[in-house]
Design an enzyme around this catalytic site. Structure first.
Site, PDB file in Angstrom:
ATOM      1  N   ASP A   4     -11.638   2.479   3.246  1.00 26.60           N
ATOM      2  CA  ASP A   4     -11.857   1.034   3.221  1.00 26.60           C
ATOM      3  C   ASP A   4     -13.404   0.674   3.026  1.00 26.60           C
ATOM      4  O   ASP A   4     -13.853  -0.304   2.743  1.00 26.60           O
ATOM      5  CB  ASP A   4     -11.521   0.213   4.713  1.00 26.60           C
ATOM      6  CG  ASP A   4     -10.309  -0.396   4.607  1.00 26.60           C
ATOM      7  OD1 ASP A   4      -9.821  -0.850   3.249  1.00 26.60           O
ATOM      8  OD2 ASP A   4      -9.306  -0.509   5.354  1.00 26.60           O
ATOM      9  N   GLN A  55      -5.195  -1.667   9.426  1.00 27.53           N
ATOM     10  CA  GLN A  55      -4.926  -2.876   8.714  1.00 27.53           C
ATOM     11  C   GLN A  55      -5.769  -4.068   9.805  1.00 27.53           C
ATOM     12  O   GLN A  55      -5.438  -4.118  11.086  1.00 27.53           O
ATOM     13  CB  GLN A  55      -3.551  -3.424   8.487  1.00 27.53           C
ATOM     14  CG  GLN A  55      -3.252  -4.530   7.745  1.00 27.53           C
ATOM     15  CD  GLN A  55      -3.784  -4.742   6.527  1.00 27.53           C
ATOM     16  OE1 GLN A  55      -3.958  -3.493   5.646  1.00 27.53           O
ATOM     17  NE2 GLN A  55      -4.183  -5.827   6.052  1.00 27.53           N
ATOM     18  N   LYS A  72       0.867  -1.382  -0.038  1.00 30.80           N
ATOM     19  CA  LYS A  72      -0.027  -0.062   0.152  1.00 30.80           C
ATOM     20  C   LYS A  72       0.881   1.157   0.027  1.00 30.80           C
ATOM     21  O   LYS A  72       0.813   2.255  -0.688  1.00 30.80           O
ATOM     22  CB  LYS A  72      -1.041  -0.047   1.183  1.00 30.80           C
ATOM     23  CG  LYS A  72      -2.082  -0.930   1.203  1.00 30.80           C
ATOM     24  CD  LYS A  72      -2.830  -1.114   2.337  1.00 30.80           C
ATOM     25  CE  LYS A  72      -3.915  -2.140   2.515  1.00 30.80           C
ATOM     26  NZ  LYS A  72      -4.363  -2.684   3.806  1.00 30.80           N
TER      27      LYS A  72
HETATM   28  N1  GUN Z   1      -6.978  -7.001   5.556  1.00 30.83           N
HETATM   29  C1  GUN Z   1      -7.256  -7.941   4.691  1.00 30.83           C
HETATM   30  N2  GUN Z   1      -7.738  -6.985   3.704  1.00 30.83           N
HETATM   31  C2  GUN Z   1      -7.809  -5.677   4.188  1.00 30.83           C
HETATM   32  C3  GUN Z   1      -8.428  -4.413   3.641  1.00 30.83           C
HETATM   33  O1  GUN Z   1      -8.916  -4.648   2.377  1.00 30.83           O
HETATM   34  N3  GUN Z   1      -8.411  -3.637   4.387  1.00 30.83           N
HETATM   35  C4  GUN Z   1      -7.780  -3.407   5.732  1.00 30.83           C
HETATM   36  N4  GUN Z   1      -8.059  -2.390   6.670  1.00 30.83           N
HETATM   37  N5  GUN Z   1      -7.496  -4.562   6.320  1.00 30.83           N
HETATM   38  C5  GUN Z   1      -7.308  -5.688   5.307  1.00 30.83           C
END
Ligand code: GUN
Length: 296
Positions: free
Chosen positions: A120, A97, A53
């Site tokens: 998200d 996350q 990211k």
């Molecule tokens: N963990 C696995 N996929 C994601 C996601 O798309 N966003 C977040 N915040 N955590 C994750």
């Protein structure tokens, strides 16, 4: 029929190039989109997601405020950091996350994120807006799936879509998005899950199968019809002594066999994966435009 492989890396690269051009234009107006990232603990999969990211933000010119906290961080400290980001005008999107280490209350943290910075799309306010068809941040993986379909020329409207998996991150929001009366929806959607009786009877009728069950070989070639479109959201590690890491990644679909019957199929890796981060960048740019009053 041997399937055409949907190249998620290429679709993601095309979208990132579009976003990069948009960010360059925004910067000329003095607007720099910013993403706040919080990673708690040392889960290797989460660490690699977060690194990807951060790299992606840098690549397209988004400012990224990266925070790595130890696994024993308190709920209060985590919430305080989220609040600080809520109040920081340089940050347009907040990403915590998931999963959080045991002992931390995930639902409470997600509720603390300002819905206007919830890139998200996990905040109940945004989930509810999607259900009733209001404009909201679309959750990244489901939105990535829809973009892959549309950009591959697949007609979603009127299609029989079978989603296998009912998670809050993929199955449930994707079903809600695909039944909306809009250009990304109008499908007839069935959601199957671990308690579904005779899964194959559903998947055999599907024009589009979306596998998001988190289990290898959930979809085999006898379970789909000739010409089906298959999107594989699964990411599973299976032991493989021939690999340096001792494992390889596979999806939820028996790719080699199903590709002989499908018209279009996504591989793992290189299918849905690259789209998730791309849609996060998309939401962050969208949020910066909203904050600047350029869009509603
Ligand atoms: N963990 C696995 N996929 C994601 C996601 O798309 N966003 C977040 N915040 N955590 C994750």
């Amino acid at each position: 029929m041997a399937a055409k492989i949907i190249d998620g890396k290429q679709v993601a690269a095309d979208m990132r190039a579009e976003l990069k051009a948009e960010v360059t234009e925004l910067k000329q107006k003095g607007i720099v989109p910013g993403l706040g990232v919080i990673l708690v603990g040392e889960d290797p999969a989460s660490q690699s997601y977060v690194r990807a990211k951060e790299r992606a933000c840098e690549e397209i010119g988004i400012y990224s405020d990266d925070n790595r906290l130890s696994a024993d961080t308190s709920q209060e400290d985590l919430m305080t950091l989220v609040e600080k980001m809520n109040n920081n005008p340089k940050i347009n999107g907040i990403l915590v996350q998931l999963p959080l280490p045991k002992g931390l209350n995930e639902a409470e943290v997600l509720l603390t994120i300002d819905p206007d910075k919830d890139v998200d799309g996990f905040h109940p306010t945004n989930v509810g807006k999607i259900v009733v068809g209001e404009k909201a941040f679309l959750p990244c993986t489901p939105h990535g799936v829809i973009q892959l379909l549309l950009r591959s020329g697949v007609t979603i409207e009127g299609a029989n879509v079978v989603i296998v998996g009912r998670s809050n991150i993929v199955g449930k929001p994707l079903a809600n998005m695909l039944i909306q009366k809009n250009s990304k929806g109008n499908a007839t959607v069935t959601v199957c899950h671990t308690r579904t009786k005779d899964l194959a009877s559903h998947t055999k009728r599907a024009d589009i199968v979306i596998a998001a069950a988190g289990r290898p070989n959930t979809i085999t070639s006898d379970m789909v019809k000739e010409g089906v479109v298959v999107i594989d959201v699964g990411v599973n590690r299976v032991e493989d002594a021939t690999k340096k890491k001792g494992y390889r990644l596979v999806g939820d679909v028996d790719f080699e066999a199903v590709k002989e019957k499908a018209s279009l199929i996504t591989p793992v890796p290189g299918g849905v994966g690259p789209m998730t981060i791309t849609m996060l960048l998309y939401n962050t740019v969208e949020s910066a435009k909203r904050a600047a009053g350029l869009v509603t």
